[in-house]
Design an enzyme around this catalytic site. Structure first.
Site, PDB file in Angstrom:
ATOM      1  N   CYS A  95      19.436   0.997  44.994  1.00  0.00           N
ATOM      2  CA  CYS A  95      19.461   0.344  46.306  1.00  0.00           C
ATOM      3  C   CYS A  95      20.902   0.416  46.814  1.00  0.00           C
ATOM      4  O   CYS A  95      21.630   1.350  46.491  1.00  0.00           O
ATOM      5  CB  CYS A  95      18.925  -1.082  46.229  1.00  0.00           C
ATOM      6  SG  CYS A  95      19.879  -2.209  45.189  1.00  0.00           S
ATOM      7  N   TRP A  96      21.305  -0.535  47.624  1.00  0.00           N
ATOM      8  CA  TRP A  96      22.643  -0.462  48.216  1.00  0.00           C
ATOM      9  C   TRP A  96      23.742  -0.646  47.175  1.00  0.00           C
ATOM     10  O   TRP A  96      24.667   0.156  47.070  1.00  0.00           O
ATOM     11  CB  TRP A  96      22.762  -1.515  49.313  1.00  0.00           C
ATOM     12  CG  TRP A  96      24.116  -1.532  49.987  1.00  0.00           C
ATOM     13  CD1 TRP A  96      25.084  -2.475  49.871  1.00  0.00           C
ATOM     14  CD2 TRP A  96      24.647  -0.537  50.875  1.00  0.00           C
ATOM     15  NE1 TRP A  96      26.185  -2.151  50.628  1.00  0.00           N
ATOM     16  CE2 TRP A  96      25.940  -0.965  51.259  1.00  0.00           C
ATOM     17  CE3 TRP A  96      24.156   0.657  51.387  1.00  0.00           C
ATOM     18  CZ2 TRP A  96      26.748  -0.225  52.132  1.00  0.00           C
ATOM     19  CZ3 TRP A  96      24.956   1.397  52.254  1.00  0.00           C
ATOM     20  CH2 TRP A  96      26.228   0.948  52.615  1.00  0.00           C
TER      21      TRP A  96
END
Length: 352
Positions: A95-96
């Site tokens: 993810c980020w």
């Protein structure tokens, strides 16, 4: 277990069955790890909503609502696009930041029995490596610029050279732009970060021990800026220059830009800013040619009266080292094949 990504090679030569980006579609559209698929655990609206609650109401409330959304969306992915995978399936998840979104999804996949791993640091870890390679360190590759007046079919020569065993880097292809005032393509350009990901992947596939041919460009292709490491390497690179008669160049441009020339009103609008650089009289003549459908005459005038003066000015400013010059009387496909043969034979002898 988290995968520590300390080199770009980690992302390009991994042995995972699949790379899954669980960020929102908007984040994925801007840039992603090459080859990744998008299975968002929060869509664009959900991510915005949870973020607003976190900032304006309560972090706890945001995490509670976010967890419910993540599990619901993750369950839909498991029941849908991932349902066919067997027990030995081994995906890599990010993810980020490598935090809750990827951590939760990875936990769920492991509980099912799949051998999922998460990228430590997430997309940000990957992006730091790309930035380091393109902004902070010099390129290890040795470039040769392929130059020449507009309309000398430099872009069309690149795949021909590649077919003859020459390493090439097609920047206009990566930028999805033809590199000129009229260079827009219908599909539009990638985001800057997306371009840089495609660029670093293309560079990774090239052997730094062998020369790489790249078309001579300015520091900007459409809305895409060439990263400093690439631009510095291009500025110091020697050149091979192509030349062809103006008649052949005009015919080639008329064919290569047929889609743009077919839309007269839009073409007139695109040329309008040149009134401030080339004068109203010349642009009025171009407008008349567009109205008359005189495509060949228009392409010849654009080359002689706009592109050629700009090229000469650029050459005086850059003063590149010319390794070799090649002339061709024609730019037909057969003539380009013959030109590519000559160029490839010469390039195979070059040592820089």
């Amino acid at each position: 277990m988290a995968l520590v990504a300390d080199t770009l090679n980690t992302f390009f030569t991994h042995d995972f069955d699949c790379v899954i980006d669980v960020r929102s579609p908007a984040e994925f559209a801007e840039d992603r790890v090459p080859g990744a698929i998008n299975l968002p655990v929060l869509d664009n609206e959900e991510r915005a909503r949870v973020g607003t609650i976190y900032k304006q109401e309560s972090p706890f409330k945001a995490r509670k609502i976010g967890a419910a959304l993540v599990f619901r969306n993750a369950a839909a992915h498991v029941a849908g696009p991932l349902a066919h995978h067997q027990g030995g399936w081994r995906p890599l998840i990010y993810c980020w930041r490598g935090g809750q979104r990827s951590g939760t999804f990875t936990w769920m996949l492991r509980e099912i029995g799949w051998r999922a791993e998460v990228v430590q640091g997430g997309y940000k870890a990957y992006r730091r490596l790309v930035t380091s390679a393109l902004y902070d360190n010099p390129l290890p590759h040795r470039l040769i610029q392929l130059g020449g007046y507009t309309g000398t079919a430099k872009t069309a020569l690149l795949p021909r050279l590649a077919a003859r065993g020459i390493q090439v880097l097609d920047l206009e292809g990566l930028a999805r732009h033809r590199g000129s005032l009229l260079g827009e393509r219908p599909e539009g350009q990638p985001a800057q970060k997306g371009f840089e990901s495609d660029l670093i992947r293309a560079l990774h596939a090239l052997d730094p021990a062998l020369p790489v041919v790249v078309e001579a460009e300015s520091s900007k292709i459409g809305q895409i800026n060439l990263p400093p490491a690439l631009w510095d390497a291009m500025k110091s690179a020697p050149w091979i220059e192509i030349s062809a008669p103006i008649e052949a160049r005009a015919r080639y441009l008329a064919e290569a830009y047929a889609d743009i020339l077919a839309d007269g009103p839009r073409l007139t609008q695109q040329l309008a800013p040149l009134r401030f650089f080339r004068g109203h009289g010349l642009v009025d003549r171009w407008d008349a040619m567009i109205a008359e459908g005189a495509r060949l005459a228009l392409c010849r005038s654009l080359a002689e009266d706009h592109y050629d003066p700009a090229y000469r000015t650029s050459m005086r400013a850059q003063a590149p080292r010319i390794l070799h010059r090649e002339e061709t009387a024609s730019l037909t496909p057969d003539a380009l094949d013959e030109l590519a043969d000559r160029l490839a034979a010469h390039l195979q002898k070059i040592r820089i």
